[in-house]
Write an enzyme that holds these catalytic residues in place. Structure first.
Site, short mmCIF file in Angstrom:
data_model
loop_
_atom_site.label_atom_id
_atom_site.label_comp_id
_atom_site.label_asym_id
_atom_site.label_seq_id
_atom_site.Cartn_x
_atom_site.Cartn_y
_atom_site.Cartn_z
N ASP A 14 29.83 23.85 -24.98
CA ASP A 14 29.49 24.19 -23.60
C ASP A 14 30.72 24.08 -22.70
O ASP A 14 31.58 23.22 -22.90
CB ASP A 14 28.40 23.20 -23.14
CG ASP A 14 27.94 23.46 -21.73
OD1 ASP A 14 27.35 24.54 -21.52
OD2 ASP A 14 28.15 22.60 -20.86
N GLU A 19 32.14 28.39 -25.20
CA GLU A 19 31.63 29.17 -24.07
C GLU A 19 32.79 29.43 -23.12
O GLU A 19 33.24 28.54 -22.41
CB GLU A 19 30.51 28.41 -23.35
CG GLU A 19 29.95 29.21 -22.18
CD GLU A 19 29.04 28.39 -21.28
OE1 GLU A 19 28.14 28.99 -20.66
OE2 GLU A 19 29.24 27.16 -21.18
#
Length: 614
Positions: A327, A356
């Site tokens: 993330d 990400e």
């Protein structure tokens, strides 16, 4: 006599006070393994006023004991090279007296653990939000030790989905054609509200009790591996939640970025490679907090970085993971996250990690992939094997609604996205997707199944690793404008009493079955097609909103035709001789019809073909 008793009582009281104050409350990692490549292990030891204690371990060398300004912590570095897999006793002494003792286990690793094979372009990844997928065990919907209770009536509250719900529906996921599961985070998140998304973790060694137990997560991996499927963990390096127990009693002031206290990131990730960026903008992107409830971890602090590296490796080894999705990768300290990534890949050379990188420019995204020539301009290497193709996502979510195609609008946007593939050092190892848990639902953007089929045709046949968001395969909608809860709706049939059970063909509506059957056919076909996994791409400039590209290797050629026009089109096949060569026939895997490839190809409006050239 009275004075003697008073003296004895005082001594006993002091002894008991010292003993109680010195109780060791936590040791992390809670256990480890022998035979790891990196043999130094740093134990984080926590307890009330323990910094005055001296640890000793019979049979293991203690290389360093580091104290911080907080007397409740000791960081104990031990050497595990050639250490046997067994239980060791750690004695904590004050002077010559043992104040507390703890057993610490070094376990045996799985055979060939270091050489585990991560996910790759042969996989299709199914993205699940556990709280919204299926409630396999209603008894754990709420937990007395955790603040937020289940309330399915509210969009942003916990609804009760769990690990057991995923396990119970692995047949469904496998039949869909998926070969891997990426679950959004499952570690404990004790926020008072909105905790179901679990990105604000309060304990990174413990599965949230409302999802199940650590053993349940381990079982999920085991059940997937029985099916030759893979488990990908959503890992958060950048931040924890404000309810994390260490945030409430920081080991060091600079364990998190302080200003002092809170300051929000500017979200401008382009500052991370901008040669003209101001120092303050560069700093605020990396060091600012993502939101007020997510303190930003300081990976420049060696204790923090080592803690995060060991935690990640612990989960890989414990749950037998096949990959990470990381993330907010590009919000991290650049050098710190590169060190974190390299440490994991050094331990597991065939593992895979996708970051990400939510940017809208291919050069900026490519900067973050391992061995990027773009990053090398600034002498930077993330060691990150895979990145997410957000520019393709951007194109896919606008192309099929384009009412006035032009020089730069319409299917040309797809073509132009792939023009920049040269920027990526490993183009097959990037994640391609139409949507995820943070974006608008593709079936909300495109409300008819014809456009969905065009989108999925692309996802299944372009270079890279396709990812499908749960529920899209049955036509699930969700409006980002109505809040995240709306794009994270409950999967129908995941809760007892649901009127529509879309996990079963017999429980799906005719429309849901049309979505599912198309998706399943597409991705089950893809499973064994090396020409799609690693073949060369040749694309042709779109004409009249018909986009044609080929995937080819030494053994096979596949022709993909996407007609984004609502009108029927006729293609002069002589234009594609470069790839068709002398081929006379092909078979469309969608309709299962045979086509002549000698002169013209007719294709209806809003239709796609995936033609295996015979």
């Amino acid at each position: 006599m009275k004075n003697q008793y008073s003296f004895i009582i005082t001594i006993v009281f002091v002894f008991l006070s010292v003993s109680l104050q010195a109780q060791i409350k936590k040791i992390e990692p809670p256990f480890w393994w022998s035979g790891m490549q990196k043999t130094e292990l740093q134990l984080m030891v926590y307890g009330d006023n323990i910094s005055s204690l001296t640890p000793e371990i019979d049979g293991l060398e203690i290389k360093e004991v580091k104290k911080t300004e907080n007397p409740n912590y000791l960081f104990v570095t031990i050497e595990t090279e050639n250490a046997s897999a067994k239980n060791y006793t750690i004695n904590f002494k004050k002077g010559e007296k043992i104040v507390d003792s703890k057993e610490y286990a070094l376990k045996s690793r799985r055979e060939n653990s270091a050489n585990r094979k991560g996910f790759d372009s042969s996989d299709m990844i199914y993205l699940v939000m556990p709280d919204r997928f299926a409630n396999g065990d209603p008894t754990n919907d709420s937990n007395s030790a955790l603040t937020e209770k289940a309330n399915r009536e509210e969009q942003g509250d916990r609804h009760g989905g769990d690990i057991d719900g995923i396990i119970q529906h692995l047949d469904y996921i496998e039949n869909l054609g998926a070969t891997a599961i990426w679950s959004t985070p499952l570690c404990e998140d004790n926020d008072a509200k909105y905790s179901y998304h679990t990105y604000a973790q309060s304990d990174v060694y413990k599965i949230d009790a409302r999802y199940g137990t650590n053993e349940d997560y381990k079982k999920l991996g085991s059940e997937l591996h029985k099916r030759e499927m893979k488990l990908i963990m959503d890992y958060v390096v950048n931040h924890w939640g404000v309810e994390h127990w260490m945030i409430k009693d920081l080991p060091t002031y600079d364990w998190i970025h302080q200003f002092p206290g809170y300051a929000q990131t500017n979200y401008r990730m382009s500052t991370q490679m901008d040669p003209n960026a101001s120092e303050i903008d560069y700093k605020m992107c990396m060091d600012g907090w993502f939101v007020k409830t997510m303190p930003d971890l300081n990976q420049q602090n060696p204790l923090v970085l080592n803690y995060l590296i060991q935690n990640a490796i612990w989960w890989i080894e414990y749950a037998n993971l096949d990959g990470f999705r990381v993330d907010t990768y590009s919000y991290n300290d650049k050098e710190g996250v590169a060190t974190w990534t390299k440490a994991i890949m050094d331990e597991y050379p065939n593992f895979n990690i996708v970051g990400e990188i939510w940017l809208h420019d291919q050069a900026q995204i490519a900067y973050w992939q391992k061995d990027s020539k773009v990053g090398a301009i600034q002498n930077y290497n993330t060691h990150l094997p895979s990145v997410m193709d957000f520019t393709l996502h951007d194109a896919v979510t606008s192309v099929f609604n384009e009412e006035n195609p032009s020089w730069d609008k319409g299917t040309i946007q797809l073509y132009e996205n792939f023009v920049n593939d040269f920027l990526y050092p490993d183009i097959d190892n990037i994640l391609v997707f139409a949507e995820n848990h943070d974006t608008g639902r593709i079936n909300q953007i495109y409300e008819n199944i014809e456009d969905y089929k065009l989108v999925m045709t692309l996802m299944a046949t372009v270079r890279g690793i396709p990812q499908l968001y749960y529920g899209s395969e049955i036509g699930m909608k969700g409006d980002k404008g109505k809040g995240d809860g709306d794009i994270r709706r409950d999967f129908p049939g995941g809760w007892e009493g649901d009127s529509n059970n879309a996990f079963l063909s017999s429980g799906r509506t005719a429309t849901q079955n049309e979505y599912f059957n198309f998706t399943s056919k597409l991705f089950n076909w893809r499973k064994n097609k090396k020409v799609i996994h690693s073949g060369k791409t040749t694309q042709y400039l779109p004409e009249n909103e018909v986009y044609v590209y080929f995937r080819s290797n030494e053994n096979q050629t596949v022709m993909v035709v996407v007609n984004n026009s609502s009108e029927n089109r006729s293609l002069d096949l002589s234009r594609f001789k470069e790839n068709l060569k002398e081929a006379k026939q092909g078979k469309d895997i969608i309709s299962e019809k045979n086509f002549s490839l000698e002169e013209k190809l007719e294709i209806a409006g809003k239709t796609s073909y995936i033609i295996e050239v015979l």
